[in-house]
Design a protein around this motif. Structure first.
Motif, PDB file in Angstrom:
ATOM      1  N   SER A   1       6.311  -5.675  -1.992  1.00  0.00           N
ATOM      2  CA  SER A   1       5.038  -5.137  -2.742  1.00  0.00           C
ATOM      3  C   SER A   1       4.071  -6.202  -2.996  1.00  0.00           C
ATOM      4  O   SER A   1       2.933  -6.054  -3.052  1.00  0.00           O
ATOM      5  CB  SER A   1       5.569  -4.421  -4.023  1.00  0.00           C
TER       6      SER A   1
ATOM      7  N   LEU B   1       1.132  -0.224  -6.328  1.00  0.00           N
ATOM      8  CA  LEU B   1       0.538  -0.204  -4.941  1.00  0.00           C
ATOM      9  C   LEU B   1      -0.053   1.508  -4.886  1.00  0.00           C
ATOM     10  O   LEU B   1      -1.062   1.362  -4.156  1.00  0.00           O
ATOM     11  CB  LEU B   1       1.624  -0.381  -3.766  1.00  0.00           C
TER      12      LEU B   1
ATOM     13  N   ALA C   1       5.562   1.406   2.324  1.00  0.00           N
ATOM     14  CA  ALA C   1       6.374   0.784   1.235  1.00  0.00           C
ATOM     15  C   ALA C   1       6.668   1.445   0.156  1.00  0.00           C
ATOM     16  O   ALA C   1       7.733   1.453  -0.605  1.00  0.00           O
ATOM     17  CB  ALA C   1       5.499  -0.506   1.038  1.00  0.00           C
ATOM     18  N   VAL C   2       5.679   2.376  -0.412  1.00  0.00           N
ATOM     19  CA  VAL C   2       5.644   3.019  -1.613  1.00  0.00           C
ATOM     20  C   VAL C   2       6.398   4.434  -1.499  1.00  0.00           C
ATOM     21  O   VAL C   2       6.407   5.312  -2.426  1.00  0.00           O
ATOM     22  CB  VAL C   2       4.311   3.194  -2.238  1.00  0.00           C
TER      23      VAL C   2
ATOM     24  N   VAL D   1       1.225   0.364   3.041  1.00  0.00           N
ATOM     25  CA  VAL D   1       1.296   0.740   1.786  1.00  0.00           C
ATOM     26  C   VAL D   1       2.112   2.020   1.683  1.00  0.00           C
ATOM     27  O   VAL D   1       3.055   2.259   0.869  1.00  0.00           O
ATOM     28  CB  VAL D   1       0.015   0.680   1.015  1.00  0.00           C
TER      29      VAL D   1
ATOM     30  N   THR E   1       5.870  -3.423  -9.481  1.00  0.00           N
ATOM     31  CA  THR E   1       4.978  -3.814  -8.207  1.00  0.00           C
ATOM     32  C   THR E   1       4.881  -2.569  -7.582  1.00  0.00           C
ATOM     33  O   THR E   1       3.705  -2.273  -6.823  1.00  0.00           O
ATOM     34  CB  THR E   1       5.618  -5.112  -7.524  1.00  0.00           C
ATOM     35  N   ASN E   2       5.847  -1.892  -7.179  1.00  0.00           N
ATOM     36  CA  ASN E   2       5.953  -0.897  -6.235  1.00  0.00           C
ATOM     37  C   ASN E   2       4.814   0.534  -6.711  1.00  0.00           C
ATOM     38  O   ASN E   2       4.096   0.956  -5.845  1.00  0.00           O
ATOM     39  CB  ASN E   2       7.370  -0.134  -5.600  1.00  0.00           C
TER      40      ASN E   2
ATOM     41  N   ASN F   1      11.557   2.516   0.435  1.00  0.00           N
ATOM     42  CA  ASN F   1      12.103   2.917  -0.946  1.00  0.00           C
ATOM     43  C   ASN F   1      13.665   3.841  -0.553  1.00  0.00           C
ATOM     44  O   ASN F   1      14.409   3.453  -1.265  1.00  0.00           O
ATOM     45  CB  ASN F   1      11.397   3.952  -1.904  1.00  0.00           C
TER      46      ASN F   1
ATOM     47  N   SER G   1      10.753  -6.608  -4.734  1.00  0.00           N
ATOM     48  CA  SER G   1       9.502  -6.715  -5.530  1.00  0.00           C
ATOM     49  C   SER G   1       8.488  -7.796  -4.670  1.00  0.00           C
ATOM     50  O   SER G   1       7.316  -7.559  -4.668  1.00  0.00           O
ATOM     51  CB  SER G   1       9.806  -7.742  -6.808  1.00  0.00           C
TER      52      SER G   1
END
Length: 405
Positions: free
Chosen positions: A268, A77, A334-335, A331, A73-74, A343, A265
């Motif tokens: 994301s 993105l 998050a990534v 995003v 899921t990550n 992360n 999860s």
């Protein structure tokens, strides 16, 4: 007639023979039943080690599924350009699942049917993820639908099966981590010791000698067995209790890691849903609550609350950006893998939980397996002590019988 010998009666030899039969029977019973009890204890603890290993395997399967989903899921993105590191982590997690499913089914036939069903669900999940990736590389929105379908199916179908496997194996492990059979040896020894004392008292009534060397030797042998077996059982009880504690720690750390990856999860998926992911955010909150519960109720895991909270703070920033209309910035946070990213904050906690679960589980299994040599020695000593008491007691009474010949 020697002064130490009582006046013989016609039934004295018969009484001595009956007493000798009681002594021999008691010693042989101690040898047979005591050795059997020690052998059963050996098999029980050996099974306990196997059950703990199986519990660790099935919990790792569940963890790896969530690790795979968190990475899938990550990296989704990012768009068409997947992160090679996250893709490798996803592949490694699913490969580990396949290996562990095969090994677990072989190790515990009772789990084979559930593992077969789980494997089919994992294959469905992987095929949906591949469809999502293929569409995502082409920039097609339908890729997000495939990914949501994969993750939702994993949560609705695969995880309940994995949870059931973990619970079933936890019950097996708990039931087999017992020293109950072994306590039969000192109890049997005490019973035989009482028999020997009673026999000595009866022999003393027939003869003016208060002590019979053979019966005294038999009594001392059995007393030594009682003391040694009690000490052995006390040590085994402590070792089993330690293994149970280490197993519980491994389970708690594994549970925390499962829920943490489920939360990652969900983070994301909330962003993938772009404004309609409230259900995934609620899932994140539920998972985070479970993580906190697992950490705060275990004194060894409690210090790691700070590690998870460091990630939770970044998550709240992601949500603030997304809710404030800065989806791209959310995003990126998050990534990303740099300092301050989601992360980067999550990885240390995940690794620490993985290390604790792995090391504690291995220690629990090793603690149980280390008792094997002592139990084998215990079996041999119990057999020899029982037979020695029967032989010594028999000789002691036979000496008195010869005085009538």
């Amino acid at each position: 007639m020697p002064p130490e010998v009582a006046t013989p009666t016609s039934d004295t030899p018969a009484r001595l023979r009956r007493l000798r039969a009681v002594v021999v029977g008691s010693g042989v019973a101690l040898a047979v039943l005591g050795t059997l009890a020690m052998a059963l204890l050996t098999l029980t603890l050996r099974q306990g080690a196997s059950d703990v290993e199986q519990l660790l395997r099935v919990q790792t399967i569940e963890t790896d599924l969530l690790v795979a989903d968190a990475n899938a899921t990550n990296t989704f993105l990012v768009g068409g350009l997947e992160s090679p590191e996250r893709r490798a982590a996803y592949d490694a997690a699913l490969a580990d699942v396949a290996d562990l499913v095969a090994r677990s089914a072989q190790a515990q036939p009772a789990d084979a049917a559930a593992l077969s069903a789980l494997n089919a669900q994992v294959l469905d999940y992987a095929s949906l993820v591949e469809a999502a990736r293929a569409n995502n590389r082409q920039g097609l929105p339908v890729g997000a639908q495939y990914l949501r379908q994969a993750s939702n199916g994993l949560r609705a179908d695969a995880l309940p099966v994995a949870d059931a496997l973990v619970q079933a194996n936890a019950k097996r492990a708990s039931a087999s981590l017992t020293t109950g059979w072994g306590w039969a040896v000192p109890l049997l020894g005490l019973a035989v010791l009482v028999v020997l004392v009673v026999v000595q008292l009866r022999v003393a009534r027939l003869f003016r000698r208060r002590l019979n060397p053979g019966l005294l030797t038999a009594s001392l042998v059995v007393l030594a067995l009682v003391i040694a077996s009690t000490a052995l059982m006390a040590r085994l009880f402590l070792a089993t209790d330690l293994a149970r504690g280490e197993g519980d720690l491994a389970t708690s750390a594994g549970d925390a890691r499962v829920q943490a990856n489920l939360a990652k999860s969900s983070e994301s998926l909330t962003l993938i849903a772009r404004g309609s992911g409230q259900a995934y955010e609620q899932s994140w909150q539920s998972s985070a609550a479970v993580v906190h519960e697992r950490l705060t109720t275990d004194r060894i895991l409690a210090p790691f609350v700070h590690d998870f909270e460091s990630y939770a703070q970044v998550h709240r920033k992601v949500r603030a950006l997304d809710d404030g209309g800065s989806w791209d910035a959310a995003v990126e946070l998050a990534v990303g893998s740099g300092t301050g990213s989601s992360n980067a904050a999550f990885a240390p906690f995940d690794q620490k939980m993985a290390d604790i679960a792995r090391s504690s589980g291995a220690s629990a299994v090793q603690d149980l397996r280390n008792q094997g040599a002592g139990l084998v020695v215990g079996c041999l000593l119990t057999l020899l002590a029982g037979l020695a008491s029967a032989w010594a007691g028999s000789r002691g009474i036979s000496t008195r019988l010869r005085e009538y010949r």
